[in-house]
Design an enzyme around this catalytic site. Sequence first.
Site, PDB file in Angstrom:
ATOM      1  N   GLU B  61       0.814  -1.216   0.000  1.00  0.00           N
ATOM      2  CA  GLU B  61       0.000   0.000   0.000  1.00  0.00           C
ATOM      3  C   GLU B  61       0.847   1.265   0.000  1.00  0.00           C
ATOM      4  O   GLU B  61       0.490   2.270  -0.621  1.00  0.00           O
ATOM      5  CB  GLU B  61      -0.958   0.003   1.201  1.00  0.00           C
ATOM      6  CG  GLU B  61      -2.123  -0.982   1.085  1.00  0.00           C
ATOM      7  CD  GLU B  61      -1.739  -2.409   1.411  1.00  0.00           C
ATOM      8  OE1 GLU B  61      -0.602  -2.654   1.879  1.00  0.00           O
ATOM      9  OE2 GLU B  61      -2.590  -3.311   1.204  1.00  0.00           O
ATOM     10  N   GLY B  86      -9.021  -1.359   6.621  1.00  0.00           N
ATOM     11  CA  GLY B  86      -7.987  -1.661   7.612  1.00  0.00           C
ATOM     12  C   GLY B  86      -6.611  -1.881   7.004  1.00  0.00           C
ATOM     13  O   GLY B  86      -5.624  -2.000   7.738  1.00  0.00           O
ATOM     14  N   HIS B 130     -11.426  -5.568   8.120  1.00  0.00           N
ATOM     15  CA  HIS B 130     -12.208  -5.472   6.878  1.00  0.00           C
ATOM     16  C   HIS B 130     -13.507  -4.689   7.067  1.00  0.00           C
ATOM     17  O   HIS B 130     -14.352  -4.670   6.181  1.00  0.00           O
ATOM     18  CB  HIS B 130     -12.545  -6.872   6.355  1.00  0.00           C
ATOM     19  CG  HIS B 130     -11.368  -7.625   5.825  1.00  0.00           C
ATOM     20  ND1 HIS B 130     -10.352  -8.069   6.640  1.00  0.00           N
ATOM     21  CD2 HIS B 130     -11.022  -7.990   4.565  1.00  0.00           C
ATOM     22  CE1 HIS B 130      -9.456  -8.710   5.897  1.00  0.00           C
ATOM     23  NE2 HIS B 130      -9.826  -8.657   4.636  1.00  0.00           N
TER      24      HIS B 130
END
Lengths: 380, 325
Positions: B61, B86, B130
């Site tokens: 990410e 998350g 999630h």
Amino acid sequence: MSSDAAIQLLTPDGQLVSDDRTSEYLPWIEKLPESRLLDFHRQMVVMRRFDTEAGNLQRQGQLALWIPSIGQEGAQVGSGYAAAPQDHIFPAYREHAVGRIRGLDPMRLIEMLRGLSHGGWVPSETGNFHLYTLVIGSQSLHATGYAMGIALDKLNGNASGASDQDTDAAVLVYYGDGASSQGDVSEAMIFAASYQTPQVFFLQNNHWAISVPVERQSRTPLYLRGTGFGIPSVQIDGNDVLASYAVTSQGLLDARSGRGPRYIEALTYRMGAHTSSDDPSKYRENDEVAYWGARDPITRYEAYLRGKGVGDDFFSEVAEEAEDLAAEVRARTMTLQDPPTTKIFEHVYTDAHPLVDAQRDWLAAYEASFADDAGEGAGR
Amino acid sequence: MTDTLTLAKAINLGLQKALADDQKVLLMGEDIATLGGVFRVTEGLVSEFGRNRVIDTPLAESAIVGTAIGLAMRGYRPVCEIQFDGFIFPGFDQITSQLAKLTYRHEGSARFPIVIRVPYGGHIGAVEHHQESPEAYFAHTPGLRVVSPATPQDGYWMIQQAIQSNDPVMFFEPKSRYWQKGEVDRETPPGAFQASRVVRTGTEVTLVGHGAMVSVLLQAADIAAAEGTSIEVIDLRSLSPIDYAPIIASVQKTGRLVVAQEAPGHASVGSEIASTVAERAFYSLEAPVLRVSGFDTPFPPAKLEGIYLPDADRILEAVDRALAY
């Protein structure tokens, strides 16, 4: 501390190394005009003098902080001159000499470290030398993204609107041995390898991340890290300006020719403190500093030039230029004005933002209220 | 031209339009090309626009955001997908320390028109990490714009407006609403990108929320109406900046405000609205501004999410308390 693996074109006493390992790189030096060979020396000497002057200005309270780069001039000047005009350079925060080579006025560094800006120079006006990045290693991803953009411009063709010269660009990103432990640097190498970006990772291993030695960052020589990511990697003697120039030139050529990224570990040494706030006597031995002092990039290169017949006149002229720059920087520092308070609110966003606008207006009214209270002649 | 579309399809069509309109728009993220995203929001786009514009990335990410920054410096307008709420935190440094501050650091010489799409929130019975609502971290960060569409109509238009923005935009998509259908008018020009909007008029209590919470607030208003209480509902749409004018106007009419959100209440968007309304509309208030939030705990195991997430009953309990003053 030195390494047999490192490519060295110039011995510490200034002799050219001509053997099987250097034959690949020596043509880069042989085709240089003498004026450029002299530029190498000029930049190293002038920027060391600038560095010393900036350190003095910090000690005298004119700068909040200084970030010395003394000892690393060979790695920086060689690689800096290797970049083509259309290339993009993503520095960490110690690459002052590279910046000047690309056209950055050293006063921008003085202003930043005086607390007048966070950088603020315009990369398109400073030879594509991008802003300093203080969070360690973060710039590696920006560099890789930029290089992905160059590659995509080629793949997407004319639709991207980029010129041919633009798409011939490569990216050179600087970071240090400490940064090599950051996740962002590993992620940058993963993306670079995956998309075969046109870029060179240039690691200046100056052996110390503030007080932590490179042995704490890695149990393997750092250039092997690049290999592990699938990036052809080479270690060089970073205090050899010719090795830095030649190997970086070759790496950038490979990168811009579509052969993917390259990785260079330049072994060098931070002769001074991490910053003016640091005290290296608390963590390293004088013997080590002396060892590296005997391998100084400027002394070595001066011996080489003298061996080629360059005479005293040149060295005197360079020394004078260095003194002139130091004096100019000192004089200009003394004329610097604090920024207006409105600078707090400028360019937080590109488009208008109601919260920022309201707070700017509030501060203006708040300050104006003191002006009213002060009455006639009582300036604040 | 009005279609009945799911939120996921509406965002998909908005992305398709943005890709077609501007060659500089790129999509990048994990599983977004071949698979079409784990929620299928980018389904079909790679076959239309190719792998150089709809880009499957390695699983990292920080690098998705960090390389998008470099691409923006090269003139691209990247749209990054973070797969789940998350999972945004490995990219948090690049978002908050780099993306949010780079326009400022450049003193305006560079723009960073990057959109970060984040499926967020609960109600889907998923495992840890999630179902979270991390929007307050980003609303707290100067330099970012933060929005959340609640309807397919807003999903279609707001994603395009976000891509056209010259500033970084955090685009929080209420994933529990992805499969809900609504009318989408693809011809009517959109309203202001970051305006809040009254979605139900009423006179006695104002409810404010964003994302998936808006439908819960409307449900609560229906129940209250059946019991004789008139409730006004405002869809926040933008969390940074917050458009206060409709909220203040509503509170001046109703005198009572309940702010609802799935996120934990401490130091949240709801806290900010409560405090601002208290500052700006103090003499209009008949009761304290009340917050209904997720509890100040980690998101619980899915079997408990129905208790953790505010539902219509918890909203109405707060409405009753507000009316009791």
